[in-house]
Structure formats: C-alpha cells, structure tokens
Scaffold this motif. Structure first.
Motif, short mmCIF file in Angstrom:
data_model
loop_
_atom_site.label_atom_id
_atom_site.label_comp_id
_atom_site.label_asym_id
_atom_site.label_seq_id
_atom_site.Cartn_x
_atom_site.Cartn_y
_atom_site.Cartn_z
N TYR A 137 13.88 -45.55 39.25
CA TYR A 137 14.39 -46.75 38.19
C TYR A 137 14.98 -46.13 37.21
N ALA A 138 14.79 -44.86 36.52
CA ALA A 138 15.62 -44.46 35.47
C ALA A 138 16.82 -43.86 35.95
N ASP A 139 16.61 -43.07 37.22
CA ASP A 139 17.93 -42.41 37.76
C ASP A 139 17.82 -42.77 39.15
N PRO A 140 18.70 -44.19 39.50
CA PRO A 140 18.87 -44.50 40.86
C PRO A 140 19.17 -43.57 41.76
N PRO A 141 18.79 -43.70 42.90
CA PRO A 141 19.04 -42.77 44.07
C PRO A 141 20.54 -42.84 44.44
N LEU A 142 21.38 -42.03 44.69
CA LEU A 142 22.74 -41.97 45.05
C LEU A 142 23.65 -42.61 44.23
N ARG A 143 23.13 -42.86 42.68
CA ARG A 143 23.74 -43.60 41.63
C ARG A 143 24.49 -44.92 42.32
N ALA A 144 23.51 -45.52 43.06
CA ALA A 144 23.84 -47.01 43.76
C ALA A 144 23.44 -48.02 42.96
N ALA A 145 23.10 -47.95 41.60
CA ALA A 145 23.00 -49.22 40.62
C ALA A 145 22.74 -48.50 39.42
N GLU A 146 22.93 -49.43 38.29
CA GLU A 146 22.95 -49.09 36.99
C GLU A 146 21.38 -48.56 36.60
N PRO A 147 21.42 -47.45 35.76
CA PRO A 147 19.97 -47.22 35.51
C PRO A 147 19.11 -48.18 34.68
N SER A 148 18.00 -48.10 34.88
CA SER A 148 17.13 -48.95 34.15
C SER A 148 17.43 -50.62 34.37
N LEU B 27 6.61 -50.85 36.95
CA LEU B 27 7.83 -51.28 36.94
C LEU B 27 7.84 -52.77 35.93
N TYR B 28 6.99 -53.45 36.14
CA TYR B 28 6.61 -54.69 35.32
C TYR B 28 6.38 -54.39 33.86
N PHE B 29 5.36 -53.49 33.82
CA PHE B 29 5.31 -53.31 32.22
C PHE B 29 6.46 -52.49 31.61
N GLU B 30 7.30 -51.68 32.38
CA GLU B 30 8.41 -51.06 31.75
C GLU B 30 9.56 -52.00 31.53
N MET B 31 9.91 -52.92 32.37
CA MET B 31 10.93 -53.94 32.49
C MET B 31 10.76 -55.13 31.39
N PHE B 32 9.48 -55.69 31.34
CA PHE B 32 9.12 -56.71 30.48
C PHE B 32 8.33 -56.60 29.47
N GLU B 33 7.52 -55.22 29.30
CA GLU B 33 6.93 -55.05 28.23
C GLU B 33 7.26 -53.70 27.20
N SER B 34 8.23 -53.08 27.83
CA SER B 34 8.82 -51.94 27.13
C SER B 34 7.83 -50.86 26.94
N ALA B 35 7.10 -50.56 28.13
CA ALA B 35 5.83 -49.74 27.98
C ALA B 35 6.11 -48.04 27.77
N GLY B 36 7.61 -47.83 28.10
CA GLY B 36 7.84 -46.54 27.83
C GLY B 36 7.38 -45.55 29.08
N LEU B 37 7.05 -46.27 30.19
CA LEU B 37 6.53 -45.51 31.11
C LEU B 37 7.62 -44.29 31.67
N SER B 38 8.73 -44.97 31.88
CA SER B 38 9.99 -43.98 32.55
C SER B 38 10.10 -42.71 31.60
N ALA B 39 10.01 -43.00 30.28
CA ALA B 39 10.22 -41.52 29.51
C ALA B 39 8.97 -40.81 29.78
N ARG B 40 7.38 -41.29 29.81
CA ARG B 40 6.41 -40.35 30.33
C ARG B 40 6.74 -39.76 31.31
N VAL B 41 6.98 -40.35 32.36
CA VAL B 41 7.29 -39.72 33.66
C VAL B 41 8.36 -38.52 33.56
N ALA B 42 9.73 -38.86 33.06
CA ALA B 42 10.50 -37.94 32.86
C ALA B 42 10.09 -36.62 32.27
N GLU B 43 9.22 -36.84 31.01
CA GLU B 43 8.50 -35.63 30.36
C GLU B 43 7.55 -34.80 31.12
#
Length: 549
Positions: free
Chosen positions: A113-124, A367-383
């Motif tokens: 979601y944060a780094d799309p496969p093959l750059r086929a979409a806009e991140p996040s 994805l729901y919590f990240e997209m609609f509630e700004s949970a910050g999960l992608s940052a936790r996973v990246a870390e």
C-alpha cells in the motif's frame, strides 16, 4: 519402529550443514558477502526461470487432476483415507503456511500500500490498496501450493501406490531406474534434506521475529537478535519434546489446536473489524487475482531495472520451492487413501480459499484503519515489519486478551512446522521409514534450530530471504525432472490398466459365444471384471500396478 542406522544421506547432509553453520559463525562478514553475491547472480540470470517453472507446476497439477489419472487412489483400490478430511486439511494448512500467513497477513498488504508493486499506482491511494490485496493473494495463492503439490503427489504415489520407500529419489525410478539406489539417489536425497533445513529455518526465523514483536508489544520484551535467540531456545525445547511423540498424537493434535485457535482469531477479527469492508475487499481481490493471474505470473522488469520482482515474487516462489520437499513429503505422509484428484484439490484449492479469507480479514482490516482512520500502520510496518499484526490488533476491542492468544497461535504454528520437519527429515535420512527413530528426529530438530539461529545472527529477515532463494534453485531444477518422472509413471499405469481390461475382454470371449461377447455393453465391463476376478484364479488383480521401472 526400527533403530536409527546412519547412512550416506545422513552423513553428507549433516556434514554440509555443519560446514555452513561453522562458516557463518566463524566468518560472518565473509558469509554475508558470499551469500549476497550468490543471490545477485541467481536472481539476475535465472529469476525468469523461477517464474516459468512455478507457473508450469500449477498447469501440470491442474492437468493431472482433470485427466483420467485423477481417479487413481494413493494406495490400494478402495482403500479408505487414513485421516478425516478436517484433520487432513488442518495438518496441510498448519505445516504449509501457518507462520507465514500470521507474519505477512498485515505486513505485506501494508507494505504494498505504501510502496506499490512495480510502481503501478500512486503510493497510499485506493489504487495501491487494491494492488496490495491482489498481489498478497497472488503470492499466497495457487502457485505457492502447486510447488507442494508436485512433490507431495510424486512421493505419495511411489509410497502408497507402488509400495516403495517415501524418498525423493524414489520418485525418479521410472526414468532413472536402479541408479536411484546408488550415488545419484544419495545426492538427490541430500539436496532435498539441505533444501528442507534451509526452508524450515527461514520459517523458524520469521516465527521468532514475529513472537519477539508480539512479546515487545504485550510484555515490553526488547526487540532484537538477543531476544529472538532466547525465544528460539525456548520454543525449540517445546517442539523437540513434541517431535518425540508419534505423528498421530504429536503433529495431529497440535495442528488441530492451531486450526481451532486460528479460526477463532479469524472470526473475531472478521466481526470485530470492518466486516463490510473485509467482504468487499476479498471479493475485489479474488476478481482481480483471476483477471490478472497470467500477467502477474510472468512479469519481469527489464525496462526499468527495478528489483521488486526479485524482492517479493521470486522470494516467495523460492521460499515455497525450498519448503517443497518438507511440506510435500509431510502431505504425502498423511494422504494415504486419497485419490489424485482429491489430493490436488485439497492441496491447491482449499488452502488458497483460507489464504484469501485470511488476507482479506487481517490485511483488509489494516487497510481500512489506515485509509479511513489514519492509524499509522504503514509507518509501523516500515519501521518494523513484524509489528503490523499486533499494531492492528491494538485497534480492536479486547486487544489485551487477543494479543496474548495470538502469541500462543504463532508459537503453535512454529511448533507444528518444526515438528513436521523433524519427521520428514527423519524419513529422508532413515531410508524412507514412515516412523523415524526418536534419536534421528532429535538430531534434525537441533540442526534446524542451529541454522535458524545462525541466520538470525547473520542479518535477520534479509539473511532468511537470501538463503531461501539460494537453497531453492537446485531443488527447483530437480522438481522439473520429478514432474516428468511422475507423468511417465501415470502413463505407464494407464497403459497397464488398458492392457488389463483387454485381457478381461479376451477371457469374456472364451466364456461367451462370439455374438454375445461382441454385443457386451461397455458400461457392464466393470461388473464383468469383478465377476472374472471372482471366478477365474488366473485373472490379474484389478488395479494392480507394476513396481519398478
């Protein structure tokens, strides 16, 4: 159970693995450099081969299931399955994917979601969310299980249909003949043992990282290599004790507990999380998966030079290939009495449905919590990639109870995988016995633990991924010839069955007059076969297969 007597395969495998452990411990920097160089060479020159071969195994499995050979039973004609369907599926799923699904269920969708496969979409973006679910399902879908299916079917066929030892080398007897009894067969089995150890060590390492992350979240245990080694030691004691029990009371009951606890966790997250979003995301992901499966199966990046395919798809296929001798052999061990078609559908079909539901529930909730509630999960996973699951569970009710139970689930999955592997490695190095000696299982349990520990100390997740890809390559080549040998065996059995039915018709000509024999209905041939076999002592046994080349 016969006593353990070391043979060539045991000695060669143990020597190679001891050399590996010693090299990694004594010269860790040189080991890491050599592994990275070998990985770059393999993925740069042969990455395409992983994609073609894995896709070929899927097409091969589907073709066999749809052919007349799908009716062949893995055992004597009419033999009942050894395990119930529920227990059978539970052991397949627990041994094949348990730890991996728990580790990547949230981490992979959030990473894509944060780094799309093959750059086929806009991140996040909504497009990257759909892409993340589609590729997560692809990586845990039919291709992955086809690797296990090819090896498992080949071993189950020679073990239960042809009554030969359950060794990897025996699957080549139809093409190599008696050469599998000599040095060539020993080399094949040694390669299978080494590949299995590295594949299982990767899963053990992932499990330790995930358990450490959960213990850090729940109990505040420090996250790092020292904690992971300590956890590995504790978990190893548990699975080594379990490995000393018979298969029926060891792996079976632990895997049943796995499935019960995993099912409860899945149901809880499904209903406590965004249920409508989960069902919609699953429907969308399945549709996009089937619509794009061919393109995803053979995609490379020659025009951009990106390494996304190597880091994700090729890693997953290589991980599955390195697991194939272990998971395939274990599935074969528990599949006596199943038909080939039932085997293929059970191994490729049912686990994929469970994988789709799992990723939709856990990845979709994240994805729901990240997209609609700004949970910050992608940052936790990246870390910290392993932190995604427990960070998502914290957003659900009763997380104080659910997180510890999830830790127990991960531990049970690790114990099941490692316990199953000790049986398989004991079979490979114990001349194919179905019940290896306790000493043999104990030795291989210790070796798996040591290899996993060395990899955790040598670089954590990166080292685990590197070794998986390297260990899988030679066994992948071996599997291509294994599939060819299995196909030859199935054709030989079909010809023998046709010859058998021709002989029955010839005997009918002797028992009936020419007019009645020529008009004998085709649909009644099976009844006639049973009649002839019951009254003619010279008739060949129905469904008999020739043993040997």
């Amino acid at each position: 159970m016969r006593d353990f007597r070391p043979g060539w395969v045991f000695g060669m495998s143990l020597a190679l693995l001891v050399l590996f452990i010693g090299f990694a411990l004594v010269m860790p920097a040189q080991f890491a450099g050599a592994a990275e160089a070998a990985l770059h060479f393999t993925t740069s020159h042969f990455g395409w081969l992983y994609l073609f071969v894995t896709t070929g195994f899927l097409l091969f499995s589907v073709g066999v299931a749809l052919s007349d050979s799908g009716n062949i039973r893995l055992g004597a004609d009419g033999e009942a399955p050894e395990f119930s369907y529920r227990s059978w599926l539970g052991m397949i799923f627990s041994a094949g994917m348990g730890v991996g699904l728990v580790f990547w269920g949230v981490a992979e969708p959030m990473t894509h979601y944060a780094d799309p496969p093959l750059r086929a979409a806009e991140p996040s973006s909504p497009a990257s969310a759909g892409l993340a679910m589609r590729y997560s399902l692809f990586h845990w879908g039919f291709h992955q299980w086809a690797n296990f299916c090819v090896v498992g079917l080949a071993i189950a066929y020679v073990r239960f249909r042809q009554q030969r030892p359950g060794l990897i080398s025996e699957t080549f007897r139809s093409t190599l003949g008696d050469r599998v009894d000599g040095g060539l067969g020993h080399a094949i089995n040694t390669l299978a043992v080494v590949s299995t150890v590295f594949g299982v060590a990767t899963t053990l390492g992932l499990g330790m990282i995930q358990i450490n992350s959960g213990m850090h979240s729940v109990f505040g245990v420090p996250f790092g290599a020292a904690s992971q080694i300590a956890i590995l030691g504790g978990v190893s004691v548990v699975f080594l004790l379990c490995s000393l029990a018979p298969l029926e009371s060891g792996v079976r009951y632990v895997s049943d507990a796995n499935m019960l606890l995993a099912g409860c966790l899945l149901v809880f997250v499904f209903f406590a999380g965004p249920t409508d979003f989960i069902t919609a995301a699953m429907t969308n992901a399945i549709g996009e998966y089937f619509a794009n499966v061919i393109g995803m199966s053979l995609v490379m990046t020659p025009y951009t030079g990106e390494d996304w395919v190597e880091r994700w798809t090729i890693f997953y296929w290589a991980w599955g290939l390195s697991w194939a001798p272990f998971v395939g052999s274990f599935i074969a061990r528990i599949s006596r009495g199943r038909t080939i078609r039932e085997f293929i559908v059970g191994v490729i079909g049912m686990p994929v449905l469970l994988s789709a539901l799992w990723f939709a529930t856990f990845g979709g909730s994240a994805l729901y919590f990240e997209m609609f509630e700004s949970a910050g999960l992608s940052a936790r996973v990246a870390e910290e990639m392993s932190a995604g699951l427990f960070a998502m569970l914290d957003l659900l009710p009763f997380s104080g109870w659910v997180a510890p139970l999830t830790l127990v689930l991960i531990i049970l999955f690790v114990v099941t995988s490692a316990n199953s592997a000790t049986f398989v490695l004991g079979m490979f190095t114990g001349r194919g016995v179905l019940e290896p000696s306790r000493s043999l299982r104990l030795i291989w349990g210790l070796v798996q633990t040591m290899v996993a520990g060395v990899l955790l100390l040598s670089g954590g997740l990166d080292a685990l991924q590197t070794i998986s890809i390297l260990a899988a390559f030679p066994f992948m080549i071996l599997m291509v010839f294994m599939a060819s040998s299995l196909l030859k065996s199935l054709r030989d059995e079909r010809r023998q069955r046709e010859l058998h039915e021709a002989l029955i018709r010839e005997r009918l000509l002797r028992l009936l007059d020419d007019h009645d024999a020529q008009s004998f209905p085709e649909a009644g041939l099976r009844d006639a076969v049973e009649f002839i076999e019951g009254h003619d002592p010279n008739a060949p046994p129905h469904g008999a297969t020739q043993v040997g080349p």
